[in-house]
Every structure is written in structure tokens, then in C-alpha cells.
Design an enzyme around this catalytic site. Structure first.
Site, PDB file in Angstrom:
ATOM      1  CE  LYS A  45      -3.592   2.671   0.567  1.00  0.00           C
ATOM      2  NZ  LYS A  45      -4.410   2.990  -0.631  1.00  0.00           N
ATOM      3  CG  MET A  71      -9.345   3.158  -0.539  1.00  0.00           C
ATOM      4  SD  MET A  71     -10.591   2.312   0.423  1.00  0.00           S
ATOM      5  CE  MET A  71      -9.574   1.501   1.646  1.00  0.00           C
ATOM      6  N   GLY A  72      -8.329   7.483   0.538  1.00  0.00           N
ATOM      7  CA  GLY A  72      -7.617   8.579   1.196  1.00  0.00           C
ATOM      8  C   GLY A  72      -6.284   8.170   1.792  1.00  0.00           C
ATOM      9  CB  CYS A 131      -3.432   9.261  -4.356  1.00  0.00           C
ATOM     10  SG  CYS A 131      -4.868   8.956  -3.293  1.00  0.00           S
ATOM     11  CE  LYS A 165      -1.285   2.471 -10.077  1.00  0.00           C
ATOM     12  NZ  LYS A 165      -1.639   1.830  -8.802  1.00  0.00           N
ATOM     13  CG  ASN A 194      -4.090   5.327  -8.982  1.00  0.00           C
ATOM     14  OD1 ASN A 194      -5.079   4.699  -8.604  1.00  0.00           O
ATOM     15  ND2 ASN A 194      -3.211   5.822  -8.148  1.00  0.00           N
ATOM     16  CB  SER A 195      -8.873   4.546  -9.724  1.00  0.00           C
ATOM     17  OG  SER A 195      -8.458   5.601  -8.888  1.00  0.00           O
ATOM     18  N   GLY A 220     -11.615  -1.475 -12.533  1.00  0.00           N
ATOM     19  CA  GLY A 220     -12.321  -2.633 -13.085  1.00  0.00           C
ATOM     20  C   GLY A 220     -12.608  -2.500 -14.572  1.00  0.00           C
ATOM     21  N   GLY A 248      -5.247  -1.999 -14.840  1.00  0.00           N
ATOM     22  CA  GLY A 248      -6.577  -1.469 -15.151  1.00  0.00           C
ATOM     23  C   GLY A 248      -7.407  -2.440 -15.953  1.00  0.00           C
ATOM     24  N   GLY A 270      -6.128  -5.236  -9.685  1.00  0.00           N
ATOM     25  CA  GLY A 270      -6.667  -4.463  -8.566  1.00  0.00           C
ATOM     26  C   GLY A 270      -8.060  -4.921  -8.186  1.00  0.00           C
TER      27      GLY A 270
HETATM   28  C1  SIN Z   1      -6.380   5.745  -1.891  1.00  0.00           C
HETATM   29  O1  SIN Z   1      -5.803   5.336  -0.875  1.00  0.00           O
HETATM   30  O2  SIN Z   1      -7.162   6.700  -1.868  1.00  0.00           O
HETATM   31  C2  SIN Z   1      -6.140   5.036  -3.197  1.00  0.00           C
HETATM   32  C3  SIN Z   1      -4.728   5.163  -3.586  1.00  0.00           C
HETATM   33  C4  SIN Z   1      -4.542   5.663  -4.971  1.00  0.00           C
HETATM   34  O3  SIN Z   1      -5.499   5.722  -5.752  1.00  0.00           O
HETATM   35  O4  SIN Z   1      -3.419   6.002  -5.291  1.00  0.00           O
END
Ligand code: SIN
Length: 311
Positions: A45, A71-72, A131, A165, A194-195, A220, A248, A270
Site C-alpha cells: 500500500k 480510501m484517502g 492518488c 504510478k 491508477n483509477s 475494473g 486497469g 486491482g
Molecule cells: C487511496 O488510498 O485513496 C487510493 C490510492 C490511490 O489511488 O493512489
């Protein structure tokens, strides 16, 4: 049986599949589970200097075509992951693992990287510039001036194998501009993507996660075409020393195959890992090997980056 062995920055991995940072990697217990699975390695993480509780719950939600999260950056703090990795290095010197990290400010990022530089850690480092979920903190990699300045400062002292990333980019000009910056530095890899930041998912007229009134990173199935485009755009533009990790929309062996066809040297899982657990690694590996066998490919190099275009 075709081989799914791969290399990143001179390190060899028995399998090209691993977790994506954020999934199955918050605690040593989760990391051990990935380590003992069919995955070739794991990434922690994203660690900040101090442990963080992250955003209020509910902050992750599975949806039919993927997931949404805000998630933050909850995490156990740098020392937790670094101490574990140093210990692992003693116990399993033949395997290499990834440490993901970022500071809550540029100063904190440098403090973390100085600590890693001065440590005995011999693995790979993934600097998370993407993030989307910390209120008030924009995604670093969407600000090209800040990204360039940060990388310039980092590489004035950092000598260990480092990659970044990235968030998804959506414009050809942005692929060009980002690649021009990354090519100036001795990066060992970029991880795309990343997302897809700040989506909104609604059920019964309500958002499904609490932070940021429901806005969150999308993962997803929704994001595979965007992920593949980013993998291939950077594969085309980056110098060969900068390898690509594809992340991804990997649900099946075919998805992993497509990431590699677009240029990925390693593929991260993921949302599917979150939904299915570590058994996903063995299933996806077998599906990938079946596709390779059917096509007569013996190793990833036989098709990596060889995406065909229409004339
Ligand atoms: C998160 O912890 O908010 C996700 C981490 C990320 O998207 O880099």
C-alpha cells in the site's frame, strides 16, 4: 507450458502478474498472502511518512462493472512496510518486491525517499503521483510543472530503481508532454494507470461511498480501454530503459494478454483481486498461458508491444 516470466529493471520475476497498490497490501498478513500466491511479486500500500487512517467509511464499493473508492491513503506508515521488506530481503534474497510511497507534501516525499535511499532496501520503488482521493490534494501527475520539478529534485540524490504510478491521460498532447518529461529522467518504469479519478456511482438515488460526497476513483472493467491506451501511448513514446507496468481492467488472461500486447512488462490486478481474492492470480495466469499456447507464443517477448494497426 508457455513462460510468463518477466523482468523489470534487471530483476527477474517468475510471473508477470502482481497486485495493484491499494489491494491486498495494507498489512503484512495481506502481503504474505500475495507472496504465497501465484503472483510474481507484490507492491505495498502506498506509504506516507506517518500512518494514516484515511477517509471515513464506507470508502470502497464493488459495483457490477468494477469498483469505486475514495480510501484517502490509509496506510501503516513507511517504517512498517520498510522494516517488513528489509526482513524479507534477508529471508528471501532471491525475490524482489515493490515499495509504493508518496509524501503528503513535496518535503515529505523527499524525506521518505531519503530514508529509503539511506536504507538497505534493494527492491523497486513506486512513487505514487496519482492518488485522486485526498481532499485538497490534486493528483501530482496532472500538473506537469510540479511533476518535472519533483522528479528533477528526486533524481539529484536518489539512486535506487524508481518508477512512477500515473493517472490516466486522455489527450494525445498530454501523452506527448508527459513522455517528454519522463524521458529526461532515469526512471525504471511507469505504471499505467491508477483509477480513473472522481467518478460517481449511484444506487437508489444515493451515492455509494461517503468521502467527497460520493466522488471516487473508478477501477475494473470500465477502465480497460483507457488503461490499454495509456500503456501503449507510453510504450510508443518512452525510451526503452523505462518499462511499462499495465494496470486497469484485468479480469481475465485475455485482459493481461492485451496489456502485454500494448507493451506492458508486468501486469497488476486491482479490482478483480479485491473481488476474487489471491486465487485470481493462478486463474488469470492459466488463462494467459492458454492464449499464448494457442497462438504459439512461448514467452512474453514473443508478443510484447506487437499490437497491430489497420493500414
Ligand atoms: C487511496 O488510498 O485513496 C487510493 C490510492 C490511490 O489511488 O493512489
Amino acid at each position: 507450458m508457455p513462460s510468463t516470466q518477466t523482468q523489470i529493471a534487471d530483476f527477474t520475476f517468475d510471473n508477470c502478474l502482481m497486485n495493484a497498490a491499494g489491494v491486498a497490501c495494507m498489512t503484512i498478513g495481506e502481503l504474505e498472502e500475495v507472496k504465497h500466491s501465484a503472483a510474481g511479486t507484490f507492491v505495498t500500500k502506498t506509504a506516507t511518512l506517518e500512518a494514516r487512517a484515511g477517509n471515513p467509511e464506507p470508502r470502497y464499493h464493488n459495483v457490477p462493472l468494477g469498483s469505486i473508492n475514495s480510501m484517502g491513503l490509509p496506510n501503516q506508515g513507511l517504517n512498517y512496510y520498510l522494516d517488513y521488506l528489509l526482513d524479507l530481503q534477508e529471508k528471501e534474497p532471491n525475490r524482489t518486491f515493490f515499495l509504493s510511497l508518496v509524501g503528503m507534501s513535496p518535503d515529505e516525499t523527499h524525506q521518505i525517499l531519503h530514508q529509503v535511499e539511506e536504507s538497505d532496501f534493494k527492491g523497486l520503488i513506486e512513487l505514487n503521483l496519482s492518488c485522486p482521493n485526498v481532499p485538497g490534494k490534486p493528483q501530482i501527475a496532472y500538473d506537469f510543472d510540479t511533476t518535472e520539478q519533483l522528479l528533477r529534485q528526486v533524481f539529484s540524490y536518489f539512486t535506487k530503481p524508481l518508477g512512477i504510478k500515473l493517472p490516466p491521460y486522455f489527450d494525445i498532447v498530454h501523452f506527448d508532454q508527459a513522455a517528454e518529461i519522463f524521458n529526461q529522467f532515469p526512471l525504471r518504469f511507469v505504471n499505467c494507470v491508477n483509477s480513473v479519478g472522481n467518478g460517481l456511482y449511484i444506487e437508489d438515488e444515493k451515492v455509494v461511498i461517503k468521502p467527497k460526497n460520493g466522488f471516487g476513483g473508478i477501477g475494473g472493467e470500465y477502465i480497460k480501454p483507457t488503461a490499454l491506451a495509456n500503456v501503449h501511448a507510453f510504450y510508443q513514446r518512452l525510451k526503452p530503459e523505462i518499462q511499462i507496468i499495465g494496470t486497469g481492467g484485468v479480469l481475465t488472461g485475455r485482459d493481461a494478454f492485451e496489456h502485454i500486447l500494448c507493451g506492458a512488462s508486468m501486469v497488476q490486478v486491482g479490482t478483480t483481486l479485491q473481488k476474487e481474492g489471491v486465487a485470481a492470480f493462478e486463474r488469470i495466469t492459466k488463462e494467459l498461458q492458454a492464449i499464448m499456447a494457442e497462438k504459439g507464443y512461448e514467452r512474453l517477448e514473443d508478443f510484447r508491444g506487437k499490437l497491430q494497426y489497420l493500414n
